[in-house]
Design an enzyme around this catalytic site. Structure first.
Site, mmCIF file in Angstrom:
data_model
loop_
_atom_site.group_PDB
_atom_site.id
_atom_site.type_symbol
_atom_site.label_atom_id
_atom_site.label_comp_id
_atom_site.label_asym_id
_atom_site.label_seq_id
_atom_site.Cartn_x
_atom_site.Cartn_y
_atom_site.Cartn_z
ATOM 1 N N CYS A 26 -37.316 7.724 10.567
ATOM 2 C CA CYS A 26 -35.952 8.066 10.182
ATOM 3 C C CYS A 26 -35.178 8.450 11.435
ATOM 4 O O CYS A 26 -35.689 9.173 12.289
ATOM 5 C CB CYS A 26 -35.989 9.245 9.210
ATOM 6 S SG CYS A 26 -34.354 9.761 8.683
ATOM 7 N N LEU A 27 -33.942 7.950 11.535
ATOM 8 C CA LEU A 27 -33.126 8.266 12.708
ATOM 9 C C LEU A 27 -32.832 9.766 12.790
ATOM 10 O O LEU A 27 -32.505 10.274 13.845
ATOM 11 C CB LEU A 27 -31.826 7.464 12.672
ATOM 12 C CG LEU A 27 -32.026 5.945 12.816
ATOM 13 C CD1 LEU A 27 -30.730 5.200 12.565
ATOM 14 C CD2 LEU A 27 -32.575 5.606 14.198
ATOM 15 N N GLY A 75 -31.488 1.262 8.395
ATOM 16 C CA GLY A 75 -30.666 1.806 7.318
ATOM 17 C C GLY A 75 -30.066 3.119 7.748
ATOM 18 O O GLY A 75 -30.622 3.821 8.595
ATOM 19 N N HIS A 81 -31.419 10.329 1.026
ATOM 20 C CA HIS A 81 -30.528 11.071 1.933
ATOM 21 C C HIS A 81 -29.286 11.568 1.185
ATOM 22 O O HIS A 81 -28.841 12.698 1.376
ATOM 23 C CB HIS A 81 -30.057 10.170 3.080
ATOM 24 C CG HIS A 81 -30.989 10.108 4.252
ATOM 25 N ND1 HIS A 81 -31.394 11.229 4.933
ATOM 26 C CD2 HIS A 81 -31.591 9.061 4.875
ATOM 27 C CE1 HIS A 81 -32.213 10.873 5.928
ATOM 28 N NE2 HIS A 81 -32.353 9.559 5.906
ATOM 29 N N HIS A 119 -35.136 5.103 0.548
ATOM 30 C CA HIS A 119 -35.102 6.112 1.605
ATOM 31 C C HIS A 119 -33.660 6.618 1.809
ATOM 32 O O HIS A 119 -33.414 7.815 1.919
ATOM 33 C CB HIS A 119 -35.657 5.466 2.884
ATOM 34 C CG HIS A 119 -35.612 6.310 4.121
ATOM 35 N ND1 HIS A 119 -36.745 6.766 4.745
ATOM 36 C CD2 HIS A 119 -34.569 6.764 4.879
ATOM 37 C CE1 HIS A 119 -36.406 7.477 5.816
ATOM 38 N NE2 HIS A 119 -35.094 7.482 5.925
ATOM 39 N N GLN A 137 -26.226 11.227 6.927
ATOM 40 C CA GLN A 137 -26.790 11.362 8.271
ATOM 41 C C GLN A 137 -25.727 11.474 9.353
ATOM 42 O O GLN A 137 -26.002 11.947 10.446
ATOM 43 C CB GLN A 137 -27.702 10.163 8.593
ATOM 44 C CG GLN A 137 -28.985 10.152 7.778
ATOM 45 C CD GLN A 137 -29.790 8.909 8.073
ATOM 46 O OE1 GLN A 137 -29.513 7.860 7.492
ATOM 47 N NE2 GLN A 137 -30.748 8.996 8.976
#
Lengths: 436, 174
Positions: B91-92, B46, B137, B133, B51
């Site tokens: 998380c990236l 995701g 963000h 999640h 991000q």
């Protein structure tokens, strides 16, 4: 978002590829690594290495809780379960996180019907991990297959437990500092590297913690290479009294080839051969990085008649193909992939290589026979009878540096470095002279 | 298509609250394609616009192993939450760290799809966790916010240190 479940599913796939399909851990990991992010690769490796190192113990814990084996097509879930048990017993992952991520991983692996089973077994393990008695067997105690335990005990009656224990430990990362540039101590001081050096091995530096090679100062331009310190014994041993024409047989991936060239410093000519043309490419890459030139031949060491031009060599390094039972701590999958029947076949091949290369050695020349095996059948069991059968072959037990004596155990006609001792891999060396 | 740069914790831009998407148009479509490419390449399951330093309310997700179940949620609003589930999230924007986070097991969400149509749908399992999640963000919230202060600081410090190393390595290589 990234999912811990996904990472575990990937680890289960890797472990299953080794156990069910007989693939090497390196290859299975190389295929899976692109499926996880760069930052997650250390964790993927940790899970895979851990589960394969402790395979027999983890399977015993699992089998004690599994009513019947899973169907063949669901075997990946057995690997997943061992990952779950491994996390609950050996890692710092919190219990509830390990359980939920492993259960979810069953769904990622498209076995949603088995998620309940995974949950049940892992919760059962948490409840009873200290109370339940496992059936005791040597395989479970030492995490090795029985045939290998038996062989090592027979070959090393005073050291077998120490060898088996060392095989299940993690290996340190050793560097070889290019002798043309500096000694290990000078390199360490110049770059403030956290690590330690060792007497008798002036180029070897043991790093305090492993690092990616690209992060090593001077790696790209050949100032330093990654090589276990035991493997670094070979080149100085072979070349301690010089040598003009040198043959490096079974050279790939080229670690020892590079070391020979660093010590020769352009003063001699070296021929490196390997039967596997593709792996010879690795030697080419290594030499390009070190900026050395050598004659590379895709050639079979056990059949010199096919390729030898008739000019003899002063020095021959025979880094023979072997069971690799001395480097199990780096390649734990060897415990699962090797079969007892392989050992006889390997010994046959090793004998064939010695017979084939011996005529290539000049009278007065020296041959160093090296394996990363701890088994008699591949070491003294090959070299001893060879010397007995050749009038012009004699053992040379003179060591070029007295300090290396402490690193090795006598195994006439050669010497064995036992795995784990002084942080080294297990290697066997036998030095032969050709009587002139 | 182009791969976008993913912001990493503790970058302050990850704390911006995203504003609603006014128009679902071709430009947004391009951005969505780029976000999928970025997410698949990472790889992740995701990715929220925040991000990639775009502060508008939309996200992409795909939790399938075959990368063939893409979801686009524009202006998502959670209408209902049901049950409790703890799972291990990564998380990236917080590379290399996984921690347990408690979320609703099921969520009902109203959103616009990539054609701009208004939809309501229920999600469960990994996809439900993922959507919660990613919506976090858009509100400037990260999964590390659910951890203890000490743990969050530890992760923050290590990530800053790792990043410094990565820069130094690149310099050393040149």
């Amino acid at each position: 978002m990234q999912s811990g479940a996904r990472l575990r599913a990937e680890a289960a796939t890797v472990i299953d590829a080794v156990i069910s399909d007989g693939r090497s851990l390196d290859r299975a990991l190389a295929q899976s690594e692109p499926q996880v992010s760069l930052a997650d690769r250390p964790m993927l490796r940790m899970l895979c290495y851990g589960c394969i190192r402790h395979h027999w113990q983890l399977r015993a814990e699992l089998n004690a809780r599994l009513e019947k084996p899973l169907k063949k097509r669901d075997r990946v879930i057995e690997s997943l379960l061992t990952i779950g048990i491994f996390q609950l017993s050996d890692t710092r992952v919190p219990d509830h996180a390990a359980v939920s991520a492993t259960v979810e991983a069953a769904r990622v692996l498209r076995r949603p019907k088995l998620a309940g089973l995974v949950n049940g077994i892992l919760r059962n393990f948490l409840r009873s991990k200290t109370s339940r008695e496992l059936p005791q067997s040597e395989e479970v105690t030492f995490n090795h297959p029985q045939w290998l335990i038996d062989r090592i005990r027979q070959d090393w009656p005073d050291h077998w437990q120490q060898v088996l224990t060392a095989n299940n430990e993690r290996a340190p990362m050793w560097l070889r500092v290019n002798a043309e540039h500096a000694t290990a101590a000078a390199y360490q001081a110049r770059h403030a590297v956290a690590g330690s050096t060792m007497k008798g091995l002036p180029q070897a530096l043991r790093l305090e913690s492993p690092q990616p090679v690209d992060a090593l100062p001077g790696f790209p331009d050949g100032q330093v290479s990654v090589q276990d310190a035991a493997a670094q014994l070979a080149a100085p041993w072979l070349l301690s009294d010089g040598g003009q024409r040198v043959l490096d047989a079974c050279a790939a991936p080229g670690g020892k080839t590079g070391h020979l060239l660093e010590l020769l410093a352009g003063s001699a000519d070296l021929t490196a051969i390997d039967a596997d043309a593709e792996r010879l490419g690795l030697v080419r890459e290594t030499l390009a990085r070190l900026k050395f030139d050598a004659t590379l031949l895709a050639a079979d060491a056990s059949n010199a008649g096919e390729w030898w031009d008739g000019a003899q060599f002063d020095r021959i390094l025979v880094d023979a193909p072997c069971s690799a039972t001395g480097v199990i701590r780096r390649h734990p999958d060897i415990k699962l992939l090797r079969r007892e029947t392989d050992i006889g076949a390997l010994a046959e091949l090793q004998r064939g290589i010695l017979e084939s290369l011996w005529p290539l050695l000049k009278p007065g020349g020296r041959l160093l026979y090296v394996t990363c095996s701890v088994l008699t059948a591949e070491n003294d069991g090959v070299v001893g009878p060879f010397i007995a059968a050749h009038e012009d072959a004699g053992e040379n037990r003179v060591l070029h540096d007295y300090n290396i004596r402490d690193l090795m155990t006598e195994k006439a006609p050669g010497f064995q470095v036992l795995p784990g001792k002084h942080g080294l891999d297990g290697f066997y060396f036998a030095c032969l002279n050709k009587v002139s | 298509m182009a791969k976008l740069k993913i912001l990493e914790f503790p970058d302050p831009r990850l704390r911006k609250k995203a504003v609603p998407v006014e128009k679902v148009d071709a430009a947004l479509g391009t951005l969505i394609d780029d976000m999928f490419e970025t997410m698949y390449a990472a790889p992740g399951i995701g990715l929220a616009a925040t991000q990639v330093d775009v502060h508008r309310r939309f996200l992409v997700a795909d939790v399938s192993s075959e990368k063939n179940e893409p979801w686009v949620l524009i202006n998502p609003v959670i209408l209902e939450r049901d049950g409790v589930e703890v799972s291990e999230e990564g998380c990236l924007s917080v590379p290399g760290y996984y921690e347990s986070v408690e979320r609703a097991e099921q969520v009902r969400v109203r959103f616009q799809n990539r054609d701009g149509e208004e939809v309501e749908a229920s999600f469960d399992g990994l996809l439900a966790v993922c959507i919660q999640h990613e919506i976090d963000h858009l509100d400037g919230k990260l999964f590390v916010d659910y951890l203890s202060e000490a743990k969050r600081q530890r992760i923050r410090k290590r990530l800053l240190k790792d990043r410094k190393h990565r820069v130094e390595d690149r310099v050393a290589a040149v």
